[in-house]
Design a protein around this motif. Structure first.
Motif, PDB file in Angstrom:
ATOM      1  N   LEU A  24       4.165  -8.566   1.128  1.00  0.00           N
ATOM      2  CA  LEU A  24       4.312  -8.002  -0.215  1.00  0.00           C
ATOM      3  C   LEU A  24       3.060  -7.243  -0.632  1.00  0.00           C
ATOM      4  CD1 LEU A  24       5.730  -7.807  -3.040  1.00  0.00           C
ATOM      5  CD2 LEU A  24       4.601  -9.984  -3.565  1.00  0.00           C
ATOM      6  N   ILE A  25       1.900  -7.864  -0.481  1.00  0.00           N
ATOM      7  CA  ILE A  25       0.635  -7.243  -0.890  1.00  0.00           C
ATOM      8  C   ILE A  25       0.373  -5.972  -0.083  1.00  0.00           C
ATOM      9  CG2 ILE A  25      -1.871  -7.575  -0.974  1.00  0.00           C
ATOM     10  CD1 ILE A  25      -1.144 -10.640  -1.491  1.00  0.00           C
ATOM     11  N   GLU A  26       0.584  -6.047   1.212  1.00  0.00           N
ATOM     12  CA  GLU A  26       0.392  -4.866   2.060  1.00  0.00           C
ATOM     13  C   GLU A  26       1.327  -3.731   1.628  1.00  0.00           C
ATOM     14  OE1 GLU A  26      -1.975  -4.343   4.572  1.00  0.00           O
ATOM     15  OE2 GLU A  26      -2.769  -6.169   3.668  1.00  0.00           O
ATOM     16  N   SER A  27       2.591  -4.074   1.341  1.00  0.00           N
ATOM     17  CA  SER A  27       3.570  -3.039   0.973  1.00  0.00           C
ATOM     18  C   SER A  27       3.222  -2.362  -0.349  1.00  0.00           C
ATOM     19  CB  SER A  27       4.980  -3.627   0.898  1.00  0.00           C
ATOM     20  OG  SER A  27       5.160  -4.412  -0.270  1.00  0.00           O
ATOM     21  N   ALA A  28       2.536  -3.060  -1.229  1.00  0.00           N
ATOM     22  CA  ALA A  28       2.196  -2.503  -2.543  1.00  0.00           C
ATOM     23  C   ALA A  28       0.968  -1.591  -2.496  1.00  0.00           C
ATOM     24  CB  ALA A  28       1.965  -3.633  -3.546  1.00  0.00           C
ATOM     25  N   TYR A  29       0.122  -1.741  -1.469  1.00  0.00           N
ATOM     26  CA  TYR A  29      -1.150  -1.025  -1.479  1.00  0.00           C
ATOM     27  C   TYR A  29      -1.452  -0.162  -0.265  1.00  0.00           C
ATOM     28  CZ  TYR A  29      -2.297  -3.650  -5.604  1.00  0.00           C
ATOM     29  OH  TYR A  29      -2.282  -4.154  -6.868  1.00  0.00           O
ATOM     30  N   ARG A  30      -0.906  -0.485   0.895  1.00  0.00           N
ATOM     31  CA  ARG A  30      -1.306   0.219   2.109  1.00  0.00           C
ATOM     32  C   ARG A  30      -0.109   0.806   2.841  1.00  0.00           C
ATOM     33  NH1 ARG A  30      -5.569  -1.663   0.235  1.00  0.00           N
ATOM     34  NH2 ARG A  30      -7.516  -1.841   1.339  1.00  0.00           N
ATOM     35  N   GLY A  31      -0.369   1.873   3.560  1.00  0.00           N
ATOM     36  CA  GLY A  31       0.638   2.472   4.421  1.00  0.00           C
ATOM     37  C   GLY A  31       1.677   3.282   3.667  1.00  0.00           C
ATOM     38  N   GLU A  32       2.612   3.820   4.418  1.00  0.00           N
ATOM     39  CA  GLU A  32       3.646   4.689   3.855  1.00  0.00           C
ATOM     40  C   GLU A  32       4.552   3.962   2.869  1.00  0.00           C
ATOM     41  OE1 GLU A  32       3.831   8.041   4.000  1.00  0.00           O
ATOM     42  OE2 GLU A  32       1.891   7.720   4.965  1.00  0.00           O
ATOM     43  N   ARG A  49      -5.015  -4.677   3.366  1.00  0.00           N
ATOM     44  CA  ARG A  49      -5.463  -5.089   2.033  1.00  0.00           C
ATOM     45  C   ARG A  49      -5.839  -6.555   2.050  1.00  0.00           C
ATOM     46  NH1 ARG A  49      -4.853  -3.779  -3.710  1.00  0.00           N
ATOM     47  NH2 ARG A  49      -6.017  -5.438  -4.668  1.00  0.00           N
ATOM     48  N   THR A  50      -5.104  -7.356   2.842  1.00  0.00           N
ATOM     49  CA  THR A  50      -5.382  -8.784   2.952  1.00  0.00           C
ATOM     50  C   THR A  50      -4.855  -9.263   4.294  1.00  0.00           C
ATOM     51  OG1 THR A  50      -5.296 -10.898   1.771  1.00  0.00           O
ATOM     52  CG2 THR A  50      -3.247  -9.616   1.849  1.00  0.00           C
ATOM     53  N   ASP A  51      -5.020 -10.538   4.547  1.00  0.00           N
ATOM     54  CA  ASP A  51      -4.509 -11.141   5.773  1.00  0.00           C
ATOM     55  C   ASP A  51      -4.104 -12.579   5.465  1.00  0.00           C
ATOM     56  OD1 ASP A  51      -6.840 -12.739   5.780  1.00  0.00           O
ATOM     57  OD2 ASP A  51      -7.847 -11.449   7.214  1.00  0.00           O
TER      58      ASP A  51
END
Length: 188
Positions: A24-32, A49-51
């Motif tokens: 969720l966090i990755e999808s909100a901030y990084r990548g396409e 953004r996180t791990d």
């Protein structure tokens, strides 16, 4: 606990939530994928953004909690709340890009403010935002946060925070006096 389909359910994260929350966090901030929403950092930061370890550390922190927001049984948002003396820190805020702009973020931040005031007696909420994120800072200002001008360096060279695509990144402290949460912000 209210389980009406369009209602948001607020709860503390469990260790079993880590994979879904990282995604969720990755999808909100990084990548396409993040470009679907308006909170993307894809133009200023690459990398993660996180791990899982970072999310797990927030869940296990004795002075805080990671609040998960569910809709129709799925995590759609989260935020970190940490007790810091008379204040609380708000961080790791992410809303699914598909739901950004629908008012969910406003409800989440209001519920977070209500909880830290009611549960911890916090009289201020603090957060740090990358200072070049003018649209995001303006969104927080409309929610009553004020810029302090107090800056903190971006951790260049530490890829746990991403790979900077600019050399002018820093964090600015934003502050809001509490209580300021609106009634009925969330459902538990």
């Amino acid at each position: 606990m209210d389980t009406a389909p369009d209602r948001l359910i607020f709860r503390d994260a469990a260790e079993t939530d880590v994979p879904a929350l990282v995604a969720l966090i990755e999808s909100a901030y990084r990548g396409e994928t993040s470009r679907t929403g308006w909170t993307t950092e894809a133009d200023i930061l690459d990398g993660r953004r996180t791990d899982p370890d970072g999310v797990l550390a927030v869940i296990r922190a004795p002075a805080g909690r990671l609040m998960v927001v569910e809709r129709d049984g799925e995590p759609v948002a989260c935020c970190q709340l940490e007790r810091r003396g008379h204040a609380a820190y708000f961080g790791m805020f992410a809303v699914s890009p598909a739901l950004q702009g629908a008012g969910i973020g406003k409800r989440i931040i209001a519920e977070a403010e209500r909880r830290v005031h009611a549960d911890w007696g916090a009289d201020e909420m603090h957060m740090t935002v990358i200072s070049v994120r003018g649209d995001l800072i303006a969104w927080y200002e409309r929610r009553g946060y004020r810029r302090t001008g107090r800056m903190y360096p971006f951790p260049y060279g530490d890829e746990r925070f991403g790979i900077p695509l600019r050399d002018d990144l820093q964090f600015e402290l934003l502050v809001k006096p509490l209580p300021a949460a609106s009634p009925g912000a969330g459902t538990e």
